[in-house]
Structure formats: structure tokens, C-alpha cells
Design a protein around this motif. Structure first.
Motif, short mmCIF file in Angstrom:
data_model
loop_
_atom_site.label_atom_id
_atom_site.label_comp_id
_atom_site.label_asym_id
_atom_site.label_seq_id
_atom_site.Cartn_x
_atom_site.Cartn_y
_atom_site.Cartn_z
N GLN A 22 0.83 -1.21 0.00
CA GLN A 22 0.00 0.00 0.00
C GLN A 22 0.86 1.26 0.00
O GLN A 22 0.54 2.24 -0.66
N ALA A 23 1.97 1.24 0.73
CA ALA A 23 2.86 2.40 0.78
C ALA A 23 3.53 2.63 -0.57
O ALA A 23 3.64 3.79 -1.01
N PHE A 24 3.96 1.58 -1.23
CA PHE A 24 4.56 1.74 -2.56
C PHE A 24 3.55 2.31 -3.55
O PHE A 24 3.90 3.11 -4.41
N LYS A 25 2.31 1.89 -3.43
CA LYS A 25 1.25 2.39 -4.33
C LYS A 25 1.00 3.89 -4.13
O LYS A 25 0.54 4.56 -5.04
N LYS A 26 1.30 4.40 -2.94
CA LYS A 26 1.05 5.81 -2.63
C LYS A 26 2.25 6.71 -2.92
O LYS A 26 2.13 7.93 -2.81
N VAL A 27 3.41 6.13 -3.24
CA VAL A 27 4.62 6.93 -3.48
C VAL A 27 4.38 7.86 -4.67
O VAL A 27 3.91 7.44 -5.72
N LYS A 28 4.71 9.13 -4.46
CA LYS A 28 4.54 10.13 -5.51
C LYS A 28 5.91 10.65 -5.92
O LYS A 28 6.85 10.65 -5.15
N ASN A 29 6.00 11.12 -7.13
CA ASN A 29 7.19 11.78 -7.67
C ASN A 29 8.43 10.89 -7.74
O ASN A 29 9.52 11.39 -7.96
N THR A 30 8.28 9.62 -7.52
CA THR A 30 9.38 8.67 -7.68
C THR A 30 8.78 7.42 -8.33
O THR A 30 7.74 6.94 -7.90
N SER A 31 9.45 6.95 -9.33
CA SER A 31 8.96 5.78 -10.04
C SER A 31 9.26 4.51 -9.24
O SER A 31 10.41 4.24 -8.89
N VAL A 32 8.22 3.77 -8.95
CA VAL A 32 8.37 2.49 -8.27
C VAL A 32 8.47 1.43 -9.36
O VAL A 32 7.55 1.30 -10.18
N SER A 66 8.06 -1.73 -11.55
CA SER A 66 6.95 -2.69 -11.59
C SER A 66 7.37 -4.01 -10.96
O SER A 66 6.53 -4.74 -10.42
N SER A 67 8.65 -4.34 -11.01
CA SER A 67 9.11 -5.59 -10.40
C SER A 67 8.89 -5.60 -8.89
O SER A 67 8.64 -6.64 -8.30
N VAL A 68 8.97 -4.42 -8.26
CA VAL A 68 8.74 -4.32 -6.82
C VAL A 68 7.28 -4.64 -6.52
O VAL A 68 6.97 -5.44 -5.62
N ILE A 69 6.38 -4.03 -7.27
CA ILE A 69 4.94 -4.28 -7.07
C ILE A 69 4.62 -5.75 -7.35
O ILE A 69 3.92 -6.40 -6.55
N THR A 70 5.14 -6.28 -8.44
CA THR A 70 4.87 -7.67 -8.80
C THR A 70 5.40 -8.63 -7.74
O THR A 70 4.73 -9.60 -7.37
N GLU A 71 6.60 -8.37 -7.24
CA GLU A 71 7.18 -9.23 -6.21
C GLU A 71 6.33 -9.21 -4.94
O GLU A 71 6.10 -10.25 -4.32
N LEU A 72 5.85 -8.05 -4.57
CA LEU A 72 4.99 -7.96 -3.39
C LEU A 72 3.65 -8.64 -3.61
O LEU A 72 3.14 -9.34 -2.73
N GLU A 73 3.05 -8.44 -4.79
CA GLU A 73 1.77 -9.10 -5.09
C GLU A 73 1.93 -10.62 -5.03
O GLU A 73 1.08 -11.31 -4.46
N THR A 74 3.02 -11.12 -5.58
CA THR A 74 3.29 -12.56 -5.56
C THR A 74 3.42 -13.07 -4.13
O THR A 74 2.87 -14.11 -3.77
N LYS A 75 4.14 -12.33 -3.31
CA LYS A 75 4.35 -12.72 -1.91
C LYS A 75 3.03 -12.70 -1.14
O LYS A 75 2.71 -13.66 -0.40
N ILE A 76 2.25 -11.64 -1.30
CA ILE A 76 0.97 -11.52 -0.60
C ILE A 76 0.01 -12.63 -1.04
O ILE A 76 -0.66 -13.25 -0.22
N TYR A 77 -0.01 -12.92 -2.33
CA TYR A 77 -0.87 -13.98 -2.86
C TYR A 77 -0.48 -15.34 -2.27
O TYR A 77 -1.34 -16.11 -1.83
#
Length: 171
Positions: A58-68, A70-81
Motif C-alpha cells: 500500500q505504501a509503494f502504491k502511494k509513493v509520488k514523484n518517484t517511479s516504483v 513494476s518488479s517491486v509491485i509484482t514481487e509484493l503481489e506474488t508474496k501476498i498472494y
């Protein structure tokens, strides 16, 4: 000294060593004010490294002005799933629901959420199951998890299932 901490911070971030990056970041004077977007990213990463995956996501999704990345988001989604599946298989439905609710559009999270909502002994679970009968049948046909057990737990669902499955043999 300033350059060393900045470059050490960047290197640690690149290696996803967020706690170490935080140490170097905090050694840079006024870093939180000068680099507020990087601070948000760093804080999200620290949550991740601490094992607080939903909060980090959720914190990564809210980060502004810095590119997160996609591998970070995907890795977290995989872990959470994966954690959601493990909790579901252990019949810890409260925890599983927490994980799947964090990523409802990822893979089959919505299917797990449906099964969680349709299982149990409450009236709302049974009315949910009845209203989602077609979805449950689709999951049953795909041999998804324990949908068969959910159908067998409820007489009304079982009756609907049997009524829809009988053939007279004349075809």
C-alpha cells in the motif's frame, strides 16, 4: 562523507536492502525534507524488509514523484498472494481474506474471496453462496480449491447442485 552516504544509500536501494539504505539516508542532513519522495519509497521498502507486506504494498502504491519499479509491485503481489493461499489452506480464513483483499484483482484472489465469503455457518455465507451459485459451479468445474466442500456444507446449495446435474438418460 555526504557523498559516501548518498551513494551507499543508492546502492542499498538498488539491492533492496532498505534498512541499510535507511541508515545511510538518515546520515544525510535534511534528507527527509530534501528528498521527500525518496523517503516515502524508502519507508515502504523498510516495511517490506520487516515482513509487513500488505503495508509495504500500500505504501509503494502511494509513493509520488518517484517511479516504483513494476518488479517491486509484482514481487509484493506474488508474496501476498502466496501468503493468502497458505493461510487459506491452513483454514485461517480471516488472515487469508486480509491478504486477498489487499490484492483483489491479482490472479485468483477474487475467487478465494468468494470461497471465503461463501464458507462458514452464518446465514450471510449461505445467501452469498446461493447468489454466487454460477460462479461456484465454474470454480467446481475447474477443480478450484475446496469449492466442493462448500457446496456439500449447505443443503440448499447441494439441492441446487443436484437439480442442475441430473440427466434422464434419454439423450
Amino acid at each position: 562523507w555526504l557523498g559516501y552516504n548518498y551513494f551507499s544509500y543508492v546502492k542499498a536501494i538498488d539491492n533492496k536492502e532498505f534498512i541499510q539504505a535507511e541508515r545511510h539516508f538518515n546520515m544525510i542532513p535534511f534528507s527527509e525534507n530534501l528528498f521527500s519522495a525518496q523517503n516515502e519509497y524508502l519507508n515502504a521498502g523498510v516495511l517490506w524488509e520487516e515482513g509487513k507486506y500488505i503495508e509495504a504494498y500500500q505504501a509503494f502504491k502511494k509513493v509520488k514523484n518517484t517511479s516504483v519499479p513494476s518488479s517491486v509491485i509484482t514481487e509484493l503481489e506474488t508474496k501476498i498472494y502466496s501468503l493468502g493461499q497458505s493461510a487459506y489452506k491452513a483454514e485461517n480464513y480471516t488472515q487469508a481474506k486480509k491478504y486477498f483483499n489487499a490484492i483483489p484483482n491479482y490472479k485468483e484472489s477474487s475467487d478465494y474471496l468468494l470461497l471465503i465469503d461463501c464458507s462458514g455457518d452464518t446465514f450471510s455465507a449461505w445467501s452469498n453462496a446461493k447468489s454466487n451459485y454460477a460462479k461456484l459451479m465454474k470454480l467446481l468445474n475447474n477443480n478450484f480449491e475446496n469449492v466442493d466442500e462448500i457446496i456439500l456444507q449447505n443443503d440448499s446449495l447441494l439441492e441446487m447442485f443436484l437439480d442442475g446435474r441430473w440427466e434422464d438418460g434419454s439423450s
